[in-house]
Design an enzyme around this catalytic site. Structure first.
Site, PDB file in Angstrom:
ATOM      1  N   CYS A  22       5.981  26.589  20.114  1.00 17.86           N
ATOM      2  CA  CYS A  22       6.135  27.942  20.242  1.00 17.86           C
ATOM      3  C   CYS A  22       6.771  28.516  21.638  1.00 17.86           C
ATOM      4  O   CYS A  22       6.552  27.468  22.718  1.00 17.86           O
ATOM      5  CB  CYS A  22       4.600  28.744  20.436  1.00 17.86           C
TER       6      CYS A  22
ATOM      7  N   CYS B  40      -5.882  26.142  17.647  1.00 19.60           N
ATOM      8  CA  CYS B  40      -4.516  26.076  17.545  1.00 19.60           C
ATOM      9  C   CYS B  40      -3.951  24.797  18.427  1.00 19.60           C
ATOM     10  O   CYS B  40      -4.051  24.933  19.690  1.00 19.60           O
ATOM     11  CB  CYS B  40      -3.751  27.188  17.660  1.00 19.60           C
TER      12      CYS B  40
ATOM     13  N   GLU C  95       0.267  22.320  12.370  1.00 17.06           N
ATOM     14  CA  GLU C  95      -1.307  22.327  12.000  1.00 17.06           C
ATOM     15  C   GLU C  95      -1.578  23.480  10.862  1.00 17.06           C
ATOM     16  O   GLU C  95      -0.679  24.517  11.092  1.00 17.06           O
ATOM     17  CB  GLU C  95      -2.291  22.493  13.265  1.00 17.06           C
TER      18      GLU C  95
ATOM     19  N   CYS D 147      -4.974  29.102   7.442  1.00 16.87           N
ATOM     20  CA  CYS D 147      -4.181  29.572   8.678  1.00 16.87           C
ATOM     21  C   CYS D 147      -2.906  28.621   8.693  1.00 16.87           C
ATOM     22  O   CYS D 147      -3.263  27.417   8.778  1.00 16.87           O
ATOM     23  CB  CYS D 147      -5.040  29.386   9.822  1.00 16.87           C
TER      24      CYS D 147
ATOM     25  N   CYS E 249      -2.777  28.921  25.530  1.00 13.37           N
ATOM     26  CA  CYS E 249      -2.461  28.204  24.262  1.00 13.37           C
ATOM     27  C   CYS E 249      -1.987  26.929  24.435  1.00 13.37           C
ATOM     28  O   CYS E 249      -1.014  26.830  25.319  1.00 13.37           O
ATOM     29  CB  CYS E 249      -1.434  29.162  23.745  1.00 13.37           C
TER      30      CYS E 249
ATOM     31  N   CYS F   9       2.262  31.590  26.526  1.00 14.03           N
ATOM     32  CA  CYS F   9       0.790  32.223  26.866  1.00 14.03           C
ATOM     33  C   CYS F   9       0.267  30.909  27.578  1.00 14.03           C
ATOM     34  O   CYS F   9       0.053  29.811  27.104  1.00 14.03           O
ATOM     35  CB  CYS F   9       0.221  32.647  25.465  1.00 14.03           C
TER      36      CYS F   9
HETATM   37  N1  SAH Z   1       2.003  33.698  18.064  1.00 13.47           N
HETATM   38  C1  SAH Z   1       0.832  34.725  17.445  1.00 13.47           C
HETATM   39  C2  SAH Z   1       0.157  33.687  16.460  1.00 13.47           C
HETATM   40  C3  SAH Z   1      -0.365  32.421  16.840  1.00 13.47           C
HETATM   41  S1  SAH Z   1      -1.830  32.140  18.071  1.00 13.47           S
HETATM   42  C4  SAH Z   1       0.021  35.134  18.327  1.00 13.47           C
HETATM   43  O1  SAH Z   1       0.159  35.268  19.532  1.00 13.47           O
HETATM   44  O2  SAH Z   1      -0.650  36.119  17.874  1.00 13.47           O
HETATM   45  C5  SAH Z   1      -3.151  32.860  17.291  1.00 13.47           C
HETATM   46  C6  SAH Z   1      -4.284  33.619  18.024  1.00 13.47           C
HETATM   47  O3  SAH Z   1      -5.007  32.475  18.947  1.00 13.47           O
HETATM   48  C7  SAH Z   1      -3.637  34.507  19.253  1.00 13.47           C
HETATM   49  O4  SAH Z   1      -4.564  35.606  19.262  1.00 13.47           O
HETATM   50  C8  SAH Z   1      -3.648  33.658  20.153  1.00 13.47           C
HETATM   51  O5  SAH Z   1      -3.553  34.549  21.396  1.00 13.47           O
HETATM   52  C9  SAH Z   1      -5.118  32.890  20.175  1.00 13.47           C
HETATM   53  N2  SAH Z   1      -5.126  31.567  20.846  1.00 13.47           N
HETATM   54  C10 SAH Z   1      -4.457  30.870  21.326  1.00 13.47           C
HETATM   55  N3  SAH Z   1      -4.971  29.963  22.072  1.00 13.47           N
HETATM   56  C11 SAH Z   1      -6.177  30.186  22.142  1.00 13.47           C
HETATM   57  C12 SAH Z   1      -7.410  29.764  22.881  1.00 13.47           C
HETATM   58  N4  SAH Z   1      -7.081  28.597  23.573  1.00 13.47           N
HETATM   59  N5  SAH Z   1      -8.509  30.274  22.863  1.00 13.47           N
HETATM   60  C13 SAH Z   1      -8.627  31.275  21.858  1.00 13.47           C
HETATM   61  N6  SAH Z   1      -7.528  31.830  21.431  1.00 13.47           N
HETATM   62  C14 SAH Z   1      -6.356  31.293  21.364  1.00 13.47           C
END
Ligand code: SAH
Length: 356
Positions: A109, A335, A89, A102, A116, A113
């Protein structure tokens, strides 16, 4: 097949030279590729040469499989198709200062987390530098068709994937972004977001590339951080902040901390205060992100009032902070969500329909 988008101008000229073509042809092909053109559009290249190139190489590694434009704010969500049938995406956001894209750096990944959507099925593969650039070429082509003279002016590595877990290709991509006959962006307009892979932050600092480093912090202490971010078991917040201070010294750039507010976890005033203690005196900014609730995850976002209260604590403690504007609310802007929706609601396997 050689992926030409991942070569710089010199490398591409060399590759063409090996095949008996003069240097100026390499320069022409380079300029076309970075304008998003495929071989059949390269009108100043002889037809038979284009035909030969096509048999050996790929000009555009990325195409747009799906696009959704927000009626609210003009944000566009793309589903980009890759040549092997995978998809990633991207989100295009329009600001006063320009157009920001973006992009994704991996298919899926492996950081795990808990909030995510991108990590739910783990990592499928790394993207190549050419594919990361290809996302920009494709978005620029989309903007061409809209005809407002807009072009991607800012890039954020915040789509699916952990950029520092695909270090070599990401660095190659960043260097390619600067190429004069290419996208020609200043790296000051580029932000790289990481969950905090500490050794790679030191490596990045040593590259002396002036990208803005963003850290997905999401917690004021390790205990809370470990509840949603497995990477917190490997590196402590203290180690991350040490690496950030080093990064700031080496690059002169402030660091941005991303903090998604999760109900009952990290969003209270006590946590805001703990965060303020942590970041005191640092050249940094905090981006408060409203949690995008992901269907598969059982985490809840917080109310406007909770965000405001959290923000106020930080402001009172002189920590620069803002609440991130929510764009593309009507188009599955977060994302991983559009990809999941497309893949899992229409087909049972994990691949997109082929681009060709
Ligand atoms: N892997 C990298 C970049 C991708 S995620 C990182 O961890 O920074 C981009 C951002 O979106 C990160 O800050 C991540 O923690 C956040 N993110 C992911 N899922 C999310 C969600 N459901 N709500 C809000 N932010 C989210």
């Amino acid at each position: 097949m050689e992926e030409l988008a991942g070569l710089n101008r010199e490398e591409l000229t060399g590759w063409m030279k090996d095949r008996g073509y003069p240097a100026f042809r390499g320069k022409q092909v380079f300029a076309w590729i970075h304008r998003g053109a495929d071989f059949d559009e390269m009108t100043n290249i002889p037809k038979d040469m284009r035909e030969k190139l096509r048999q050996e190489a790929v000009a555009q590694p990325v195409s747009i499989q799906l696009q959704r434009e927000s009626a609210l704010d003009g944000t566009v969500k793309f589903l980009f198709a890759l040549k092997d049938g995978n998809c990633v995406e991207g989100v295009l956001m329009r600001y006063k200062y320009g157009v920001s894209l973006c992009i994704s750096t991996q298919v899926g990944c492996r950081m795990g987390c808990k909030f995510c959507a991108s990590t739910l099925e783990g990592k499928v593969r790394d993207l190549t530098a050419g594919e990361m650039l290809g996302e920009i070429f494709a978005a620029n082509r989309f903007l061409d068709t809209e005809g407002n003279g807009e072009k991607v002016s800012h890039v954020v590595l915040m789509g699916s994937g952990e950029p520092l877990d695909n270090y070599e290709q990401v660095i190659r991509f960043l260097r390619l972004l600067r190429e004069e006959d290419g996208i020609h962006l200043s790296l000051r307009n580029v932000s790289l977001s990481t969950c905090g892979i500490v050794p790679r932050i030191y490596d990045l600092a040593a590259e002396k590339l002036p990208v803005t480093l963003c850290i997905s912090l999401h917690a004021p202490n390790d205990e809370i951080r470990r509840r949603t971010m497995p990477v917190a078991n490997t590196w402590s917040i203290r180690e991350i902040l040490e690496a950030c201070r080093h990064y700031i010294r080496e690059t002169g750039r402030r660091v941005i901390f991303e903090y998604a507010l999760v109900d009952g976890l990290n969003a209270g005033e006590a946590q805001a205060s703990e965060l303020a203690d942590l970041l005191r005196g640092m050249q940094c900014h905090v981006n408060l992100i409203p949690l995008n609730e992901v269907k598969e995850r059982h985490l809840k976002g917080v109310s406007e009032d909770t965000v405001s209260a959290f923000l106020k604590v930080l402001e009172d403690r002189h920590i620069s902070a803002t609440r991130r504007r929510e764009l593309g609310d009507d188009i599955e802007g977060a994302c991983g969500q559009l990809r999941r929706k497309t893949i899992f609601e229409s087909r049972s396997d994990t691949r997109c329909e082929s681009s060709t």
